[in-house]
Scaffold this active site. Structure first.
Site, PDB file in Angstrom:
ATOM      1  N   CYS A  62       0.830  -1.214   0.000  1.00 18.79           N
ATOM      2  CA  CYS A  62       0.000   0.000   0.000  1.00 18.79           C
ATOM      3  C   CYS A  62       0.862   1.259   0.000  1.00 18.79           C
ATOM      4  O   CYS A  62       1.923   1.293   0.619  1.00 18.79           O
ATOM      5  CB  CYS A  62      -0.866   0.045   1.238  1.00 18.79           C
ATOM      6  SG  CYS A  62      -1.896  -1.398   1.453  1.00 18.79           S
TER       7      CYS A  62
ATOM      8  N   ARG B 238       5.220  -0.224  -6.092  1.00 22.21           N
ATOM      9  CA  ARG B 238       5.163  -0.962  -4.826  1.00 22.21           C
ATOM     10  C   ARG B 238       4.205  -2.156  -4.891  1.00 22.21           C
ATOM     11  O   ARG B 238       4.246  -3.017  -4.027  1.00 22.21           O
ATOM     12  CB  ARG B 238       4.691  -0.026  -3.703  1.00 22.21           C
ATOM     13  CG  ARG B 238       5.673   1.074  -3.410  1.00 22.21           C
ATOM     14  CD  ARG B 238       5.007   2.156  -2.583  1.00 22.21           C
ATOM     15  NE  ARG B 238       4.814   1.756  -1.201  1.00 22.21           N
ATOM     16  CZ  ARG B 238       5.666   1.994  -0.223  1.00 22.21           C
ATOM     17  NH1 ARG B 238       6.798   2.611  -0.492  1.00 22.21           N
ATOM     18  NH2 ARG B 238       5.415   1.641   1.012  1.00 22.21           N
TER      19      ARG B 238
ATOM     20  N   TRP C 162      -2.944  -2.831  -1.503  1.00 23.85           N
ATOM     21  CA  TRP C 162      -2.557  -4.221  -1.763  1.00 23.85           C
ATOM     22  C   TRP C 162      -3.312  -5.029  -0.729  1.00 23.85           C
ATOM     23  O   TRP C 162      -3.064  -4.913   0.463  1.00 23.85           O
ATOM     24  CB  TRP C 162      -1.046  -4.375  -1.591  1.00 23.85           C
ATOM     25  CG  TRP C 162      -0.498  -5.700  -2.008  1.00 23.85           C
ATOM     26  CD1 TRP C 162      -0.188  -6.108  -3.270  1.00 23.85           C
ATOM     27  CD2 TRP C 162      -0.177  -6.801  -1.149  1.00 23.85           C
ATOM     28  NE1 TRP C 162       0.308  -7.388  -3.251  1.00 23.85           N
ATOM     29  CE2 TRP C 162       0.328  -7.844  -1.970  1.00 23.85           C
ATOM     30  CE3 TRP C 162      -0.266  -7.032   0.223  1.00 23.85           C
ATOM     31  CZ2 TRP C 162       0.726  -9.077  -1.460  1.00 23.85           C
ATOM     32  CZ3 TRP C 162       0.145  -8.258   0.729  1.00 23.85           C
ATOM     33  CH2 TRP C 162       0.643  -9.269  -0.114  1.00 23.85           C
TER      34      TRP C 162
ATOM     35  N   ASN D  79      -1.983   2.314   5.588  1.00 28.49           N
ATOM     36  CA  ASN D  79      -1.062   1.286   5.113  1.00 28.49           C
ATOM     37  C   ASN D  79      -0.656   0.469   6.327  1.00 28.49           C
ATOM     38  O   ASN D  79      -0.250   1.030   7.338  1.00 28.49           O
ATOM     39  CB  ASN D  79       0.158   1.992   4.478  1.00 28.49           C
ATOM     40  CG  ASN D  79       1.279   1.043   4.128  1.00 28.49           C
ATOM     41  OD1 ASN D  79       1.123  -0.169   4.202  1.00 28.49           O
ATOM     42  ND2 ASN D  79       2.417   1.598   3.752  1.00 28.49           N
ATOM     43  N   GLY D  80      -0.803  -0.859   6.260  1.00 26.63           N
ATOM     44  CA  GLY D  80      -0.426  -1.708   7.398  1.00 26.63           C
ATOM     45  C   GLY D  80      -1.531  -2.689   7.725  1.00 26.63           C
ATOM     46  O   GLY D  80      -2.467  -2.878   6.948  1.00 26.63           O
TER      47      GLY D  80
ATOM     48  N   GLU E 149      17.991 -17.815  -7.165  1.00 25.99           N
ATOM     49  CA  GLU E 149      17.577 -16.479  -7.579  1.00 25.99           C
ATOM     50  C   GLU E 149      16.956 -16.517  -8.984  1.00 25.99           C
ATOM     51  O   GLU E 149      15.934 -15.883  -9.247  1.00 25.99           O
ATOM     52  CB  GLU E 149      18.778 -15.522  -7.531  1.00 25.99           C
ATOM     53  CG  GLU E 149      18.559 -14.156  -8.149  1.00 25.99           C
ATOM     54  CD  GLU E 149      17.369 -13.391  -7.580  1.00 25.99           C
ATOM     55  OE1 GLU E 149      16.837 -13.777  -6.541  1.00 25.99           O
ATOM     56  OE2 GLU E 149      16.957 -12.412  -8.222  1.00 25.99           O
TER      57      GLU E 149
ATOM     58  N   LYS F 100      13.155 -15.377 -10.004  1.00 28.15           N
ATOM     59  CA  LYS F 100      12.911 -14.346 -11.020  1.00 28.15           C
ATOM     60  C   LYS F 100      11.959 -14.856 -12.087  1.00 28.15           C
ATOM     61  O   LYS F 100      11.045 -14.160 -12.497  1.00 28.15           O
ATOM     62  CB  LYS F 100      14.251 -13.937 -11.650  1.00 28.15           C
ATOM     63  CG  LYS F 100      14.329 -12.547 -12.148  1.00 28.15           C
ATOM     64  CD  LYS F 100      14.766 -11.548 -11.113  1.00 28.15           C
ATOM     65  CE  LYS F 100      14.060 -11.643  -9.803  1.00 28.15           C
ATOM     66  NZ  LYS F 100      14.667 -10.949  -8.717  1.00 28.15           N
TER      67      LYS F 100
ATOM     68  N   GLU G  65       8.290 -15.396 -10.589  1.00 31.02           N
ATOM     69  CA  GLU G  65       7.501 -14.233 -10.170  1.00 31.02           C
ATOM     70  C   GLU G  65       6.977 -13.404 -11.334  1.00 31.02           C
ATOM     71  O   GLU G  65       5.953 -12.748 -11.199  1.00 31.02           O
ATOM     72  CB  GLU G  65       8.256 -13.357  -9.156  1.00 31.02           C
ATOM     73  CG  GLU G  65       9.381 -12.517  -9.708  1.00 31.02           C
ATOM     74  CD  GLU G  65      10.053 -11.654  -8.648  1.00 31.02           C
ATOM     75  OE1 GLU G  65       9.368 -11.041  -7.827  1.00 31.02           O
ATOM     76  OE2 GLU G  65      11.296 -11.598  -8.655  1.00 31.02           O
TER      77      GLU G  65
ATOM     78  N   HIS H  69      17.543 -37.287  -5.702  1.00 38.27           N
ATOM     79  CA  HIS H  69      17.000 -37.791  -4.440  1.00 38.27           C
ATOM     80  C   HIS H  69      15.489 -37.584  -4.338  1.00 38.27           C
ATOM     81  O   HIS H  69      14.940 -37.593  -3.246  1.00 38.27           O
ATOM     82  CB  HIS H  69      17.729 -37.136  -3.257  1.00 38.27           C
ATOM     83  CG  HIS H  69      19.191 -37.497  -3.212  1.00 38.27           C
ATOM     84  ND1 HIS H  69      19.633 -38.755  -2.877  1.00 38.27           N
ATOM     85  CD2 HIS H  69      20.294 -36.780  -3.529  1.00 38.27           C
ATOM     86  CE1 HIS H  69      20.959 -38.800  -2.950  1.00 38.27           C
ATOM     87  NE2 HIS H  69      21.381 -37.604  -3.355  1.00 38.27           N
TER      88      HIS H  69
ATOM     89  N   LYS I 149       6.360  -4.406  -4.349  1.00 35.62           N
ATOM     90  CA  LYS I 149       7.794  -4.107  -4.348  1.00 35.62           C
ATOM     91  C   LYS I 149       8.322  -3.973  -2.926  1.00 35.62           C
ATOM     92  O   LYS I 149       9.385  -4.443  -2.593  1.00 35.62           O
ATOM     93  CB  LYS I 149       8.037  -2.822  -5.141  1.00 35.62           C
ATOM     94  CG  LYS I 149       9.504  -2.408  -5.235  1.00 35.62           C
ATOM     95  CD  LYS I 149      10.270  -3.350  -6.128  1.00 35.62           C
ATOM     96  CE  LYS I 149      11.722  -2.941  -6.288  1.00 35.62           C
ATOM     97  NZ  LYS I 149      12.480  -4.061  -6.889  1.00 35.62           N
TER      98      LYS I 149
HETATM   99  C1  AGP Z   1      12.433 -10.137  -5.855  1.00 39.34           C
HETATM  100  O1  AGP Z   1      12.399  -9.898  -7.190  1.00 39.34           O
HETATM  101  C2  AGP Z   1      11.338  -9.570  -5.053  1.00 39.34           C
HETATM  102  N1  AGP Z   1      11.036  -8.240  -5.360  1.00 39.34           N
HETATM  103  C3  AGP Z   1      11.423  -9.881  -3.561  1.00 39.34           C
HETATM  104  O2  AGP Z   1      11.822 -11.207  -3.373  1.00 39.34           O
HETATM  105  C4  AGP Z   1      12.317  -8.954  -2.697  1.00 39.34           C
HETATM  106  O3  AGP Z   1      13.668  -9.208  -2.931  1.00 39.34           O
HETATM  107  C5  AGP Z   1      11.953  -9.175  -1.216  1.00 39.34           C
HETATM  108  O4  AGP Z   1      10.609  -8.832  -1.022  1.00 39.34           O
HETATM  109  C6  AGP Z   1      12.830  -8.393  -0.279  1.00 39.34           C
HETATM  110  O5  AGP Z   1      12.741  -7.023  -0.507  1.00 39.34           O
HETATM  111  P1  AGP Z   1      13.820  -6.021   0.057  1.00 39.34           P
HETATM  112  O6  AGP Z   1      15.094  -6.324  -0.630  1.00 39.34           O
HETATM  113  O7  AGP Z   1      13.286  -4.659  -0.285  1.00 39.34           O
HETATM  114  O8  AGP Z   1      13.910  -6.258   1.530  1.00 39.34           O
END
Ligand code: AGP
Length: 602
Positions: A2, A27, A74, A100-101, A479, A483, A486, A502, A597
C-alpha cells in the site's frame, strides 16, 4: 505494498495525488483511490479497482480542490474491490482515512466500541475511521484528540492520513512500523510513503517516527508524540534524480534496470574508493565486524539470495563464520546466538517488515547491526548501527535485478576490506575484478537478442522449469528460479544439482526445461552429469557456463571473471530469460500479479 500520498496547498490536489500514486505503482497494488476537498467543505471521493489509469478516468476533471489524500491498496483484509479500496469514510462522511499496514486487533476494537454495526467494507482500516468518528460524536472529543485516542487503541502496523470535512485546512497523520514521510514546500506540504511519490513537488522531507502524530497544514508541519510533546526534527534533502524515475525509451523498467548493471558496478567502485584509489569502508564497521565471532545475515526473497552469495564472500575473505537466515523465520525461531554476533540486514527497500521485526529484536538485545540497502533514510537504515548504500538508483520493477548484483558487490568490497584489515589478504583485487565484472555484464546485455530467442525456444509453453547448480551456481539457481516464477508464472525450482536425483527428478517429463549453471571448476563435471540425467529422462536442457569451463553446444557462455564473483555475471542471462519469457507471455513485466515491491507487512 500500500502507498499513501497527501497534499495540502494551492495547486490542483487531484493531479498531484494521481501523479504521486503513479510513482508508487511500483510498490504493487490492486486498487486505488483519492479524496479531495475544498474550502467550501465539499469532499469528493473516487475509487477504482485495478490500475491508476482506470482511477484517472473515473476522477471528475471539473472538481476543484487544493487538499486531499490518496492510496494504492494491496489487499490484506477483504478482496480487491471498489468497496474495499481506500479512502474509507465514517458513516456521516465527515472523516476520511487512508491506511497502510495491518490492524491486528481490529475485531476487538470493533467489539469494544462499535458493537455489531455493519461496516461498509471488509477491511481492517474502516474500523479506524469509524472509531475516530465515534470518539468525536459520543465523547465530544476534538478531531485531533479522537485521532490520538483511536490510534493508541490500535495494535499492529499503520501509516495513516486523515481528513475532516469540517476542517479542510488540515491533514492529520500518524505511523507505527509502516513508513511515512512529510514533505515541506513553500505554501504547501505533502505526505507520502516514499519520497519518489512527491519528488516533483519537493525534495525536503521529514521522517515521521513510530508512535508520532503530525498535523499538516499549508504553512506548517507539527510533529508530536502520543504524550503530546512537540518534536523538532530537521528536514533532509532526498537525493532522487527525477530522470531516474522515468523509463525513457525502454518498454519496461525491468529491462532498463538489467541494462544499468554494468554502470551500477562502476559507480559502486567510485563510491567505495578513497582518495588513493583504494577500496574503503567506514572503519567502525570494519572494527565491529572484526570484533564479532559470527555474522548473521538476515533478508528476504532476492536479498536473501544475495546473502547466500555474501556468506561465501565473507567466509572466504574474512574467515568469520557466517549464517544466512530468512527474516520471517529468524525473528520467531531465533537460533542460539554466538557470544558476539554481528547482524547484516540486506534489503533493497530498507522497509521489509519481516526484516525489521528481527532488527527490533536484535536492537533490544544490544547486538550491532549493518544494513545494506538502496534507500538512504529507510527504516532499516535508520534503526541499525551502520548502513552501506547500494547506490543503484531507484529500482522500480517489482522483480529485483540491479539491487541483487549491487548487494553482492557491496558485500564483496566489505569482505575484502575486512580481509585486508585482518591480514588475510595482502593485496586486494576487488577493484580490478568488479571492473572486469562490469565489462562481462556489458557483453551479455549487448547480446540480448540471443537470449530472447532462447526464451522463446525453451520457455514459451512450459508449465514448469528447473535451474540447477552447485555451490555459487546453486545460489544463483535459487535467484534465477525466483525471477522466472515471479514474472512468468511458470512454476520454477532452483535446485542443488546433486540433490535432484533424491526425489525431484520424478518431475522431469518430456520437454521440461532444465537450465544448468556451470561456473565452478571443481564441480562443473558433476553438474553436467546431473544435467545429463535429466536429459536422459526427456528434459530440454540448457547450459550457462563460464568461459574456460564451456563445452561445444553450451547455449550461453559468460566471460571469465573471478569465480568468487561469478554470480554477478551468471545471473544476467537468467534475468533476461525471465524478462523475455514474461514479455512473450503478455504479462505486465514490471507489476506481476499478487506482488508488491515494498513488503511492509509481516
Ligand atoms: C524479488 O524480485 C522480489 N522483489 C522480492 O523477493 C524482494 O527481494 C523481497 O521482497 C525483499 O525485498 P527487500 O530487498 O526490499 O527487503
Amino acid at each position: 505494498m500500500c502507498g499513501i500520498v497527501g497534499y495540502i496547498g494551492r495547486k490542483d490536489a487531484k493531479d498531484i495525488l494521481l501523479h504521486g500514486l503513479e510513482k508508487l505503482e511500483y510498490r504493487g497494488y490492486d486498487s486505488a483511490g483519492i479524496y479531495v476537498q475544498n474550502k467550501a467543505h465539499e469532499g469528493y471521493l473516487f475509487k477504482e479497482k485495478g490500475r491508476i489509469a482506470a482511477l484517472r478516468e473515473k476522477v471528475d476533471a471539473s472538481v476543484e480542490a487544493t487538499a486531499g489524500i490518496g492510496h494504492t491498496r494491496w489487499a490484506t483484509h477483504g478482496a480487491p474491490s471498489v468497496r474495499n479500496a481506500h479512502p474509507h469514510q465514517s458513516f456521516s462522511e465527515r472523516f476520511t482515512i487512508v491506511h497502510n499496514g495491518v490492524i491486528e486487533n481490529y475485531q476487538e476494537v470493533k467489539d469494544a466500541y462499535l458493537g455489531d454495526i455493519d461496516l461498509k467494507s471488509d477491511t481492517d482500516t474502516e474500523i479506524i475511521v469509524q472509531l475516530i468518528a465515534w470518539f468525536v460524536e459520543e465523547e465530544d472529543l476534538a478531531p485531533i484528540d479522537a485521532f490520538k485516542k483511536a490510534i493508541v487503541a490500535l495494535e499492529g502496523s499503520y501509516a495513516i492520513a486523515l481528513m475532516d470535512s469540517e476542517n479542510p485546512d488540515v491533514i492529520f497523520a500518524a505511523k507505527n512500523k509502516s513508513p511515512l514521510l512529510l514533505g515541506k514546500g513553500d505554501g504547501f506540504n505533502v505526505i507520502c510513503s516514499d519520497a519518489m511519490a512527491m519528488i516533483k513537488e519537493t525534495d525536503q522531507f521529514v521522517e515521521l517516527m513510530d508512535k508520532e502524530v503530525a498535523t499538516v497544514t499549508r504553512e506548517s508541519l507539527v510533529i508530536e508524540n502520543y504524550s503530546g510533546d512537540i518534536i523538532d526534527r530537521n528536514a533532509y534533502t532526498a537525493e532522487i534524480d527525477s530522470d531516474d524515475l522515468e523509463k525513457g525509451t525502454y518498454p519496461y523498467y525491468m529491462l532498463k534496470e538489467i541494462d544499468e548493471q554494468p554502470a551500477v558496478m562502476r559507480k559502486l567502485l567510485l563510491k567505495y574508493q578513497d582518495e588513493n584509489g583504494k577500496l574503503t569502508v567506514d572503519q567502525e564497521i570494519v572494527d565491529t565486524m572484526l570484533e564479532s565471532d559470527r555474522i548473521y545475515i538476515i533478508a528476504a526473497g532476492t536479498s536473501y539470495h544475495a546473502g547466500l552469495v555474501g556468506k561465501q564472500l565473507i567466509e572466504s575473505m574474512t574467515h568469520i563464520p557466517t549464517e544466512v537466515h530468512v527474516s520471517s523465520e529468524f525473528g520467531y525461531h531465533t537460533p542460539l546466538l554466538s557470544e558476539k554476533p554481528f547482524f547484516i540486514f540486506i534489503s533493497q527497500s530498507g522497509e521489509t517488515a519481516d526484516s525489521r521485526q528481527v532488527l527490533v529484536k536484535t536492537n533490544a538485545l544490544g547486538h550491532p547491526s549493518l544494513t545494506v540497502t538502496n534507500v538512504s533514510g529507510s527504516t532499516l537504515s535508520r534503526e541499525s548501527n551502520f548502513t552501506l548504500l547500494l547506490n543503484a538508483g531507484p529500482e522500480i520493477a517489482v522483480a529485483s535485478t540491479k539491487a541483487y548484483t549491487a548487494q553482492i558487490a557491496v558485500l564483496a568490497i566489505l569482505s575484502e576490506v575486512v580481509g585486508i584489515s585482518k591480514g588475510l589478504i595482502k593485496k586486494g583485487t576487488m577493484l580490478h575484478d568488479i571492473g572486469i565484472v562490469a565489462n562481462a555484464m556489458q557483453a551479455i546485455v549487448d547480446d540480448k537478442e540471443k537470449i530472447e530467442e532462447l526464451a522463446a525456444d525453451y520457455l514459451s509453453i512450459s508449465r514448469n522449469a528447473f535451474y540447477i547448480g552447485r555451490g555459487m551456481d546453486y545460489h544463483v539457481a535459487l535467484e534465477a528460479a525466483l525471477k522466472l516464477k515471479e514474472i512468468s508464472y511458470i512454476q520454477t525450482e532452483g535446485f542443488a544439482a546433486g540433490e535432484l536425483k533424491h526425489g525431484t527428478i520424478a518431475l522431469i517429463e518430456e520437454g521440461t526445461p532444465v537450465i544448468a549453471l556451470v561456473t565452478e571448476k571443481g564441480v562443473a563435471g558433476h553438474t553436467r552429469g546431473n544435467l545429463q540425467e535429466t536429459q536422459a529422462r526427456g528434459a530440454h536442457t540448457m547450459v550457462i557456463s563460464m568461459d574456460g569451463l564451456n563445452r561445444p553446444g553450451d547455449q550461453i557462455v559468460i566471460p571469465h571473471v573471478n569465480p568468487l564473483l561469478s554470480a554477478l555475471v551468471s545471473v544476467i542471462p537468467t534475468q533476461l530469460l525471465s524478462y523475455y519469457c514474461s514479455l512473450h507471455r503478455g504479462n505486465d513485466v514490471d507489476k506481476p500479479r499478487n506482488l508488491a515491491k515494498s513488503v511492509t507487512v509481516e
